[in-house]
Design a protein around this motif. Structure first.
Motif, PDB file in Angstrom:
ATOM      1  N   ALA A 134      42.883  42.376  42.474  1.00  0.00           N
ATOM      2  CA  ALA A 134      42.550  40.948  42.524  1.00  0.00           C
ATOM      3  C   ALA A 134      41.707  40.611  43.742  1.00  0.00           C
ATOM      4  CB  ALA A 134      43.839  40.123  42.522  1.00  0.00           C
ATOM      5  N   LEU A 135      42.007  41.239  44.877  1.00  0.00           N
ATOM      6  CA  LEU A 135      41.230  40.976  46.088  1.00  0.00           C
ATOM      7  C   LEU A 135      39.758  41.303  45.880  1.00  0.00           C
ATOM      8  CD1 LEU A 135      41.163  40.311  49.159  1.00  0.00           C
ATOM      9  CD2 LEU A 135      41.618  42.745  49.567  1.00  0.00           C
ATOM     10  N   THR A 136      39.484  42.357  45.127  1.00  0.00           N
ATOM     11  CA  THR A 136      38.107  42.781  44.906  1.00  0.00           C
ATOM     12  C   THR A 136      37.277  41.678  44.255  1.00  0.00           C
ATOM     13  OG1 THR A 136      38.821  45.089  44.728  1.00  0.00           O
ATOM     14  CG2 THR A 136      36.663  44.552  43.818  1.00  0.00           C
ATOM     15  N   GLN A 137      37.881  40.919  43.355  1.00  0.00           N
ATOM     16  CA  GLN A 137      37.141  39.830  42.715  1.00  0.00           C
ATOM     17  C   GLN A 137      36.619  38.838  43.752  1.00  0.00           C
ATOM     18  OE1 GLN A 137      39.276  36.633  40.820  1.00  0.00           O
ATOM     19  NE2 GLN A 137      37.767  36.472  39.170  1.00  0.00           N
ATOM     20  N   TRP A 138      37.474  38.466  44.703  1.00  0.00           N
ATOM     21  CA  TRP A 138      37.075  37.456  45.689  1.00  0.00           C
ATOM     22  C   TRP A 138      36.128  38.022  46.736  1.00  0.00           C
ATOM     23  CZ3 TRP A 138      38.003  33.381  43.251  1.00  0.00           C
ATOM     24  CH2 TRP A 138      39.170  33.222  42.505  1.00  0.00           C
ATOM     25  N   LEU A 139      36.182  39.339  46.953  1.00  0.00           N
ATOM     26  CA  LEU A 139      35.288  39.967  47.933  1.00  0.00           C
ATOM     27  C   LEU A 139      33.906  40.280  47.363  1.00  0.00           C
ATOM     28  CD1 LEU A 139      37.649  42.553  49.679  1.00  0.00           C
ATOM     29  CD2 LEU A 139      36.875  40.347  50.590  1.00  0.00           C
ATOM     30  N   MET A 140      33.805  40.389  46.047  1.00  0.00           N
ATOM     31  CA  MET A 140      32.571  40.881  45.448  1.00  0.00           C
ATOM     32  C   MET A 140      31.323  40.085  45.839  1.00  0.00           C
ATOM     33  SD  MET A 140      31.552  43.509  43.861  1.00  0.00           S
ATOM     34  CE  MET A 140      33.042  44.164  43.121  1.00  0.00           C
ATOM     35  N   TRP A 300      42.461  49.101  33.456  1.00  0.00           N
ATOM     36  CA  TRP A 300      41.598  47.982  33.869  1.00  0.00           C
ATOM     37  C   TRP A 300      41.939  46.729  33.071  1.00  0.00           C
ATOM     38  CZ3 TRP A 300      37.366  48.004  37.405  1.00  0.00           C
ATOM     39  CH2 TRP A 300      36.586  46.848  37.392  1.00  0.00           C
ATOM     40  N   ASP A 301      42.017  46.870  31.751  1.00  0.00           N
ATOM     41  CA  ASP A 301      42.322  45.710  30.906  1.00  0.00           C
ATOM     42  C   ASP A 301      43.713  45.154  31.205  1.00  0.00           C
ATOM     43  OD1 ASP A 301      39.852  45.957  29.706  1.00  0.00           O
ATOM     44  OD2 ASP A 301      40.603  47.038  27.955  1.00  0.00           O
ATOM     45  N   ALA A 302      44.678  46.054  31.406  1.00  0.00           N
ATOM     46  CA  ALA A 302      46.031  45.607  31.731  1.00  0.00           C
ATOM     47  C   ALA A 302      46.063  44.890  33.071  1.00  0.00           C
ATOM     48  CB  ALA A 302      46.982  46.798  31.755  1.00  0.00           C
ATOM     49  N   SER A 303      45.288  45.383  34.023  1.00  0.00           N
ATOM     50  CA  SER A 303      45.244  44.763  35.356  1.00  0.00           C
ATOM     51  C   SER A 303      44.632  43.372  35.293  1.00  0.00           C
ATOM     52  CB  SER A 303      44.471  45.659  36.323  1.00  0.00           C
ATOM     53  OG  SER A 303      45.063  46.941  36.419  1.00  0.00           O
ATOM     54  N   LEU A 306      47.391  41.136  33.905  1.00  0.00           N
ATOM     55  CA  LEU A 306      48.520  40.930  34.808  1.00  0.00           C
ATOM     56  C   LEU A 306      48.153  40.061  36.018  1.00  0.00           C
ATOM     57  CD1 LEU A 306      49.971  44.543  34.768  1.00  0.00           C
ATOM     58  CD2 LEU A 306      51.073  42.500  33.846  1.00  0.00           C
ATOM     59  N   THR A 307      46.890  40.104  36.423  1.00  0.00           N
ATOM     60  CA  THR A 307      46.476  39.330  37.589  1.00  0.00           C
ATOM     61  C   THR A 307      45.783  38.020  37.241  1.00  0.00           C
ATOM     62  OG1 THR A 307      44.336  40.480  37.688  1.00  0.00           O
ATOM     63  CG2 THR A 307      46.156  41.426  38.978  1.00  0.00           C
ATOM     64  N   GLY A 308      45.339  37.897  35.987  1.00  0.00           N
ATOM     65  CA  GLY A 308      44.554  36.726  35.624  1.00  0.00           C
ATOM     66  C   GLY A 308      43.142  36.785  36.192  1.00  0.00           C
ATOM     67  N   VAL A 309      42.733  37.960  36.633  1.00  0.00           N
ATOM     68  CA  VAL A 309      41.420  38.163  37.244  1.00  0.00           C
ATOM     69  C   VAL A 309      40.483  38.758  36.207  1.00  0.00           C
ATOM     70  CG1 VAL A 309      40.188  39.669  38.848  1.00  0.00           C
ATOM     71  CG2 VAL A 309      42.147  38.362  39.644  1.00  0.00           C
ATOM     72  N   ASP A 310      39.261  38.266  36.154  1.00  0.00           N
ATOM     73  CA  ASP A 310      38.258  38.817  35.254  1.00  0.00           C
ATOM     74  C   ASP A 310      37.197  39.532  36.065  1.00  0.00           C
ATOM     75  OD1 ASP A 310      36.505  39.500  33.271  1.00  0.00           O
ATOM     76  OD2 ASP A 310      35.817  37.471  32.853  1.00  0.00           O
TER      77      ASP A 310
END
Length: 316
Positions: A134-140, A300-303, A306-310
């Motif tokens: 999830a952190l990766t989404q916000w850092l990207m 990846w799809d499960a993550s 589970l995180t609500g992150v796309d």
């Protein structure tokens, strides 16, 4: 980073300069993460320690500054077990770009009972893997702004003998802490490699590299009081083990090289040179189970679920 040629031998004691770069180290206040931060601080970069404990982060920063007089180090409160807090944590960094993140922070339980995060995920899987996912989404966006950023995911040699159970990612069946830990680190490694495949598919300037520290013991780690204190007795008792394993300062070397060495490429696995357990950092073959891209895609799809992150909309 341009100071190193890919044909030159890598010297863990003489790192290339990284002036004006910004690096984030999750779990940078202790263990291997502390040594990654200390070593990178000597390159002229700005090093941000991600830590869920501000007091421990302050102690770690003081220890780094005592050894690296020119260190540009600061901290951000980061709790990977609390997914809802991650966006705010990234915003509080107050940087306009990020040249590398080392996904290092982790929880390792060695005894029952099974524990969960506030989001209901098994604690080690939820923190070690889902938190970094999830952190990766916000850092990207910050990583994509840098000319050639690196995402370095720290796995574990403990993951080499494990296999993921995609039907029981939260270890609800037959919970064993060491197995759950190994699987959480294996999930991280799958993620790091799958992330790079997806980054390459969109011609991203960001690369994702996977590393592991080998066998890194506190008793073989040099003292960094008050972050870490090694007694002479502990060192003497474990000195014979130095034939096979090393300290956490050396366990940091693969991650540091993955951040700095221009010859490192996305999708690679780096670890210690001697039996994958100790020694200078080198590239090693990707472990056989990690080559299964169907498992990686399902994880990846499960993550995402589970995180609500796309993370399917990775910027190029």
């Amino acid at each position: 980073m341009s100071g190193m040629s890919s044909t030159q031998p890598w010297d863990v004691q003489r790192l290339p300069r990284a002036d004006d770069k910004v690096f984030l180290i999750t779990g940078g206040n202790a263990g291997i993460g502390y040594f990654v931060a200390e070593q990178l601080s000597g390159t002229g970069a700005t090093v941000v320690l991600g830590s869920r404990n501000p007091a421990k982060a302050e102690v770690a920063m003081a220890a780094i500054r005592s050894r690296v007089s020119s260190a540009r180090v600061r901290a951000v409160r980061l709790d990977l077990a609390d997914l809802s807090s991650l966006r705010t944590a990234v915003e509080s960094m107050e940087v306009d770009r990020l040249d590398a993140v080392v996904h290092n922070a982790g929880v390792a339980l060695d005894a029952p009972p099974r524990r969960e995060t506030g989001d209901g995920h098994e604690l080690m899987f939820g923190t070690n893997h889902l938190g970094h996912f999830a952190l990766t989404q916000w850092l990207m966006p910050l990583l994509s702004t840098a000319p050639a950023a690196r995402i370095v995911t720290t796995g574990s040699f403990a993951a080499k003998s494990e296999r993921l159970d995609l039907d029981d990612l939260h270890s609800r069946q037959g919970y064993r802490p060491k197995r759950a830990y190994g699987r959480s680190k294996l999930a991280q490694m799958y993620f790091g490699l799958e992330l790079d495949r997806r980054l390459r598919a969109v011609d991203s300037t960001v690369a994702s590299v996977v590393v592991h520290p080998g066998g890194a013991l506190d008793s073989l780690t040099p003292s960094r009081p008050p972050v870490h204190a090694r007694t002479t007795g502990a060192w003497l008792r474990m000195a014979p083990a130095a034939l096979l394993v090393h300290g956490k300062h050396a366990g940091a070397w693969p991650a540091v090289r993955a951040v700095l060495d221009p010859s490192v490429r996305g999708g690679q696995l780096w670890g210690p040179r001697i039996f994958g357990l100790r020694g200078k950092p080198c590239r090693e073959p990707v472990w056989s189970q990690l080559t299964d891209t169907s498992v990686a895609a399902r994880l990846w799809d499960a993550s995402c679920d589970l995180t609500g992150v796309d993370l399917g909309t990775i910027p190029g």
